[in-house]
Scaffold this motif. Structure first.
Motif, PDB file in Angstrom:
ATOM      1  N   ALA A   1       0.830  -1.206   0.000  1.00 53.66           N
ATOM      2  CA  ALA A   1       0.000   0.000   0.000  1.00 53.66           C
ATOM      3  C   ALA A   1       0.863   1.253   0.000  1.00 53.66           C
ATOM      4  CB  ALA A   1      -0.941  -0.006   1.202  1.00 53.66           C
ATOM      5  N   ILE A   2       1.964   1.231   0.741  1.00 52.25           N
ATOM      6  CA  ILE A   2       2.889   2.368   0.731  1.00 52.25           C
ATOM      7  C   ILE A   2       3.516   2.504  -0.647  1.00 52.25           C
ATOM      8  CG2 ILE A   2       5.075   3.250   1.648  1.00 52.25           C
ATOM      9  CD1 ILE A   2       4.345   1.797   4.275  1.00 52.25           C
ATOM     10  N   ALA A   3       3.899   1.382  -1.242  1.00 53.62           N
ATOM     11  CA  ALA A   3       4.526   1.408  -2.562  1.00 53.62           C
ATOM     12  C   ALA A   3       3.586   1.954  -3.633  1.00 53.62           C
ATOM     13  CB  ALA A   3       4.993   0.003  -2.940  1.00 53.62           C
ATOM     14  N   SER A   4       2.290   1.856  -3.420  1.00 51.17           N
ATOM     15  CA  SER A   4       1.348   2.366  -4.418  1.00 51.17           C
ATOM     16  C   SER A   4       1.526   3.864  -4.642  1.00 51.17           C
ATOM     17  CB  SER A   4      -0.092   2.051  -4.011  1.00 51.17           C
ATOM     18  OG  SER A   4      -0.474   2.815  -2.877  1.00 51.17           O
ATOM     19  N   THR A   5       1.927   4.580  -3.608  1.00 52.96           N
ATOM     20  CA  THR A   5       2.101   6.034  -3.760  1.00 52.96           C
ATOM     21  C   THR A   5       3.315   6.383  -4.609  1.00 52.96           C
ATOM     22  OG1 THR A   5       3.346   6.177  -1.691  1.00 52.96           O
ATOM     23  CG2 THR A   5       0.974   6.537  -1.568  1.00 52.96           C
ATOM     24  N   LEU A   6       4.213   5.432  -4.791  1.00 47.66           N
ATOM     25  CA  LEU A   6       5.368   5.678  -5.653  1.00 47.66           C
ATOM     26  C   LEU A   6       4.934   5.959  -7.087  1.00 47.66           C
ATOM     27  CD1 LEU A   6       7.804   2.910  -4.355  1.00 47.66           C
ATOM     28  CD2 LEU A   6       7.726   5.313  -3.690  1.00 47.66           C
ATOM     29  N   PHE A   7       3.813   5.375  -7.496  1.00 52.18           N
ATOM     30  CA  PHE A   7       3.302   5.619  -8.846  1.00 52.18           C
ATOM     31  C   PHE A   7       2.825   7.059  -9.012  1.00 52.18           C
ATOM     32  CE2 PHE A   7       2.960   1.002  -8.878  1.00 52.18           C
ATOM     33  CZ  PHE A   7       3.429   0.710 -10.146  1.00 52.18           C
ATOM     34  N   LEU A   8       2.230   7.608  -7.975  1.00 55.16           N
ATOM     35  CA  LEU A   8       1.676   8.957  -8.087  1.00 55.16           C
ATOM     36  C   LEU A   8       2.763  10.025  -8.082  1.00 55.16           C
ATOM     37  CD1 LEU A   8      -1.450   8.786  -5.772  1.00 55.16           C
ATOM     38  CD2 LEU A   8      -1.350   8.616  -8.260  1.00 55.16           C
ATOM     39  N   ARG A   9       3.684   9.920  -7.169  1.00 58.57           N
ATOM     40  CA  ARG A   9       4.676  10.968  -6.985  1.00 58.57           C
ATOM     41  C   ARG A   9       6.001  10.650  -7.628  1.00 58.57           C
ATOM     42  NH1 ARG A   9       5.111  13.484  -1.428  1.00 58.57           N
ATOM     43  NH2 ARG A   9       5.708  15.188  -2.770  1.00 58.57           N
ATOM     44  N   GLY A  10       6.284   9.401  -7.869  1.00 58.27           N
ATOM     45  CA  GLY A  10       7.593   8.986  -8.329  1.00 58.27           C
ATOM     46  C   GLY A  10       8.410   8.523  -7.139  1.00 58.27           C
ATOM     47  N   PRO A  11       9.320   7.593  -7.349  1.00 55.14           N
ATOM     48  CA  PRO A  11      10.059   6.997  -6.231  1.00 55.14           C
ATOM     49  C   PRO A  11      10.875   7.996  -5.408  1.00 55.14           C
ATOM     50  CG  PRO A  11      10.433   5.748  -8.249  1.00 55.14           C
ATOM     51  CD  PRO A  11       9.648   6.956  -8.622  1.00 55.14           C
ATOM     52  N   MET A  12      11.671   8.815  -6.041  1.00 53.82           N
ATOM     53  CA  MET A  12      12.540   9.719  -5.295  1.00 53.82           C
ATOM     54  C   MET A  12      11.746  10.804  -4.573  1.00 53.82           C
ATOM     55  SD  MET A  12      15.325   8.261  -5.505  1.00 53.82           S
ATOM     56  CE  MET A  12      16.249   9.421  -4.559  1.00 53.82           C
ATOM     57  N   ALA A  13      10.761  11.362  -5.234  1.00 56.30           N
ATOM     58  CA  ALA A  13       9.941  12.398  -4.588  1.00 56.30           C
ATOM     59  C   ALA A  13       9.209  11.828  -3.385  1.00 56.30           C
ATOM     60  CB  ALA A  13       8.949  12.991  -5.587  1.00 56.30           C
ATOM     61  N   GLN A  14       8.715  10.600  -3.503  1.00 56.40           N
ATOM     62  CA  GLN A  14       7.995   9.983  -2.391  1.00 56.40           C
ATOM     63  C   GLN A  14       8.938   9.672  -1.234  1.00 56.40           C
ATOM     64  OE1 GLN A  14       4.877   9.785  -1.856  1.00 56.40           O
ATOM     65  NE2 GLN A  14       4.970   8.606   0.018  1.00 56.40           N
ATOM     66  N   LEU A  15      10.097   9.122  -1.530  1.00 54.67           N
ATOM     67  CA  LEU A  15      11.050   8.810  -0.464  1.00 54.67           C
ATOM     68  C   LEU A  15      11.509  10.077   0.255  1.00 54.67           C
ATOM     69  CD1 LEU A  15      13.150   5.962  -2.095  1.00 54.67           C
ATOM     70  CD2 LEU A  15      11.533   5.779  -0.205  1.00 54.67           C
ATOM     71  N   LYS A  16      11.767  11.134  -0.488  1.00 58.16           N
ATOM     72  CA  LYS A  16      12.141  12.405   0.137  1.00 58.16           C
ATOM     73  C   LYS A  16      11.009  12.910   1.025  1.00 58.16           C
ATOM     74  CE  LYS A  16      15.239  14.010  -3.503  1.00 58.16           C
ATOM     75  NZ  LYS A  16      15.403  14.966  -4.619  1.00 58.16           N
ATOM     76  N   SER A  17       9.799  12.783   0.535  1.00 59.69           N
ATOM     77  CA  SER A  17       8.634  13.247   1.276  1.00 59.69           C
ATOM     78  C   SER A  17       8.409  12.438   2.552  1.00 59.69           C
ATOM     79  CB  SER A  17       7.405  13.173   0.377  1.00 59.69           C
ATOM     80  OG  SER A  17       6.269  13.568   1.076  1.00 59.69           O
ATOM     81  N   MET A  18       8.674  11.137   2.487  1.00 60.16           N
ATOM     82  CA  MET A  18       8.479  10.278   3.655  1.00 60.16           C
ATOM     83  C   MET A  18       9.377  10.689   4.814  1.00 60.16           C
ATOM     84  SD  MET A  18       8.180   6.502   1.934  1.00 60.16           S
ATOM     85  CE  MET A  18       7.995   5.611   3.465  1.00 60.16           C
ATOM     86  N   PHE A  19      10.533  11.236   4.502  1.00 58.38           N
ATOM     87  CA  PHE A  19      11.490  11.582   5.545  1.00 58.38           C
ATOM     88  C   PHE A  19      11.610  13.085   5.769  1.00 58.38           C
ATOM     89  CE2 PHE A  19      12.513   7.261   4.352  1.00 58.38           C
ATOM     90  CZ  PHE A  19      12.603   6.669   5.601  1.00 58.38           C
ATOM     91  N   LYS A  20      10.597  13.828   5.343  1.00 61.03           N
ATOM     92  CA  LYS A  20      10.522  15.251   5.663  1.00 61.03           C
ATOM     93  C   LYS A  20      10.263  15.407   7.153  1.00 61.03           C
ATOM     94  CE  LYS A  20      10.377  18.326   2.556  1.00 61.03           C
ATOM     95  NZ  LYS A  20      11.475  19.213   2.260  1.00 61.03           N
ATOM     96  N   GLU A  21      10.593  16.546   7.682  1.00 63.78           N
ATOM     97  CA  GLU A  21      10.447  16.819   9.117  1.00 63.78           C
ATOM     98  C   GLU A  21       9.025  16.578   9.611  1.00 63.78           C
ATOM     99  OE1 GLU A  21      10.760  20.625  12.105  1.00 63.78           O
ATOM    100  OE2 GLU A  21      11.924  20.660  10.257  1.00 63.78           O
TER     101      GLU A  21
END
Length: 163
Positions: A79-99
Motif C-alpha cells: 500500500a505504501i509502494a502504491s504512492t510511488l506511482f503517483l509521486r515517483g520513487p525519489m519524490a515519495q522517499l524524500k517526502s516520507m522523511f521530511k520533518e
C-alpha cells in the motif's frame, strides 16, 4: 487559504514540491508514465495491499500467526509502494522523511519489523496482534499527514473526546 495554496503548489522557501507538482510528474525517474498509467499502478498496488492485509487478518483467526505477520506486513508495504506511482520513487522517499512525517515513517517501519519479529521468530500471537494494531495506527497517521490540516483535525477530535 495561503497555507493551502502553498501545500498545493509547493513552498516558496524552496521546500517540498506541492501536491500538484508531485502528482503530475515531478520525479525525473519516471516522467514517461502517463497520468492514467500512474493511477492504474496506484490503484492496483493499493488494492493488492488491502487484499493481502485482509487475507492476513483472516489467517489470525485460524491461529496462523506466521502467515498473518507476513501477509499483513507485505500488504502495508504494498500500500505504501502504491504512492510511488503517483509521486515517483525519489519524490515519495524524500517526502516520507521530511520533518513533518519522519516520526510517523520511522514508527511505521519499526512496527512492521516488530510485527514480523513477533510472528516469525518470537511466535507470540498476542504481541504480533498488538504490533499489527500499532502498525495500522502508524500507517493511518502517516497517511493523513498527506492531507492538508488532517492531523490537526484528528488531534482536536481526540482532545475533545478525551475532555
Amino acid at each position: 487559504m495561503d497555507k493551502l495554496r502553498n501545500v498545493l503548489n509547493g513552498n516558496e522557501d524552496g521546500g517540498e514540491a506541492g501536491l500538484v507538482t508531485s502528482v503530475t510528474g515531478g520525479d525525473s525517474l519516471c516522467p514517461s508514465l502517463s497520468w492514467q498509467t500512474r493511477l492504474t499502478g496506484f490503484f492496483a498496488c493499493c488494492g493488492i495491499g488491502i487484499l493481502l492485509s485482509i487475507v492476513g487478518t483472516i489467517l489470525i483467526f485460524f491461529g496462523n500467526t506466521k502467515g498473518f505477520a507476513i501477509l499483513y506486513s507485505i500488504g502495508t508495504c504494498t500500500a505504501i509502494a502504491s504512492t510511488l506511482f503517483l509521486r515517483g520513487p525519489m519524490a515519495q522517499l524524500k517526502s516520507m522523511f521530511k520533518e513533518t512525517r519522519i516520526i510517523a515513517t520511522i514508527v511505521m517501519i519499526v512496527m512492521i519489523i516488530l510485527t514480523l519479529c513477533a510472528g516469525l521468530w518470537w511466535k507470540i500471537g498476542i504481541l504480533c496482534l498488538l504490533f499489527c494494531i500499532l502498525q495500522f495506527l502508524a500507517f493511518a497517521w502517516y497517511s493523513i499527514s498527506y492531507i492538508p490540516f488532517a492531523r490537526d483535525g484528528v488531534k482536536k477530535c481526540c482532545t475533545s473526546c478525551l475532555s
